[in-house]
Design a protein around this motif. Structure first.
Motif: not given
Length: 393
Positions: A66-71, A88-89, A97-107, A163-173
């Protein structure tokens, strides 16, 4: 370059210690540009024929199921390391069924997707809406309608920040044919906080961005996006700034967008339209409407062609503008003058390109960009010819 290798080595060491599954891939790009030499922000290297390069490196580590590191690391010929994605996803939080992505994310605004990268983008840059540098000066938030050289030097605020990247947190489903994503970020989509001094939040508040898309049937996706938050950096202690002794969280960006993606056999079509409003310090609103449309066709498995059109139009304002010195295209008085007119020049762009795959991993592209600026006495000579090779590995 050393920074890039150190970052990759660190990822490998960390991933190995966690017994993780590391996946590394990348794109190496070499390109040639020749633009006309007019006074314009679209002129590449002041019109000199020039070579350039770019490298994108993707390194993902599967830590658990369930945990993936993306860069995603990017470096250009200036040899400055840009970390676009470092997150981190977490999948299926509490079995919802909700995904969370935190750190330097794609907006989650618009539908750039893989078009951010040279191998998937048939052209050499992003759509005009993402690249145009506006007449709103980022360093002091003056409007430079009389002195456009400031925008030409890249000191303006973009409508959409590349490219629309920023520091933050994203939830998606996903909900069947629907996909929903919301994010809270340091900046806003016009001025992300990615490269702010110290890397932290330079605004008073946080930006909120959301997107919903629907795929009613295979090959068609429709999307709606919205962003809300303060886009101006906090420079209220600078006497040279329009924001002196003012709080930037009183000046917000409200931006909405709609997009479409359609694919049928060898043909693909992408389109997007945005409506942006910036609250401005002189009690006026800076409004922008922009659009972009790309059509691409694969004539053979190796040969493809693409056409992209884009444009931006700006509203009329009445403001007092300070003219510090004689600028390009302006020879009037120095000091405060009353300005009535569009707060930036309307612009349009037509791009054509062809791509040929020498093999599965090596792509060659050639294209031409036609730029037109309206409302000026003479449209600048700023068209661009480009050639590009992209190696995927």
């Amino acid at each position: 370059m050393k920074l890039l290798f150190r970052a990759v080595a660190t990822l490998i060491i960390v991933s190995t210690s966690l017994v993780a599954q590391l996946r590394v891939s990348g794109q190496a790009t070499a390109e040639f540009f020749k633009s006309e030499d007019g006074m314009s922000q679209y002129t590449v290297d002041q019109g000199r024929a020039t070579f350039a390069w770019r490298m994108d490196l993707f390194a993902d580590a599967v830590i658990t199921d369930r945990i993936t590191f993306l860069s995603n690391f990017r470096m250009l010929q200036d040899q400055v390391l840009h970390i676009d994605l470092l997150a981190v996803r977490i999948a299926d939080i509490a079995s919802t069924g909700i995904f969370l992505q935190a750190g330097q994310i794609d907006i989650p605004f618009g539908s750039l997707g893989e078009q951010r990268f040279p191998a998937q983008n048939p052209f050499f840059d992003l759509p005009l809406m993402n690249e145009h540098v506006s007449a709103l000066c980022e360093s002091n938030y003056d409007l430079w309608t009389f002195s456009p050289e400031y925008a030409m030097r890249g000191d303006g605020v973009r409508i959409l920040d590349q490219g629309l990247y920023d520091l933050g947190i994203k939830l998606y489903k996903d909900f069947g044919p629907f996909d929903v994503a919301v994010a809270v970020i340091n900046g806003m989509v016009s001025a992300t906080g990615t490269y702010a001094p110290g890397g932290l939040n330079a605004n008073h508040g946080l930006g909120t961005v959301g997107r919903i898309s629907a795929t009613p049937f295979y090959g068609l996706t429709l999307g709606l996006s919205y962003g809300y938050g303060d886009f101006m950096k906090d420079v209220s202690d600078s006497p040279s700034s329009q924001l002196y002794d003012k709080s930037p969280d009183n000046y917000l960006q409200r931006i909405a967008g709609a997009d479409i993606a359609f694919a049928l056999e060898h043909f693909t079509l992408r389109g997007e339209v945005i409506s942006n409003l910036w609250d401005y310090v002189q009690g006026v609103s800076l409004k922008t409407v922009g659009f972009s449309a790309t059509a691409r066709y694969a004539f053979t498995p190796r040969l493809s062609g693409a056409v992209r059109i884009g444009g931006m139009t700006f509203n009329t304002v009445s403001i007092r503008e300070y003219i510090p010195a004689v600028g390009y295209g302006y020879s009037g008085p120095v000091g405060y003058v009353l300005y009535n007119g569009k707060w930036d020049h309307d612009v349009s762009r037509l791009e054509i390109a062809a791509g040929y795959k020498l093999d599965q991993s090596l792509l060659f592209k050639v294209g031409y960009q036609f730029n037109k600026t309206y409302g000026m006495q003479h449209d600048p000579f700023d068209n661009v010819l480009f050639l590009q090779t992209v190696l995927s590995f």
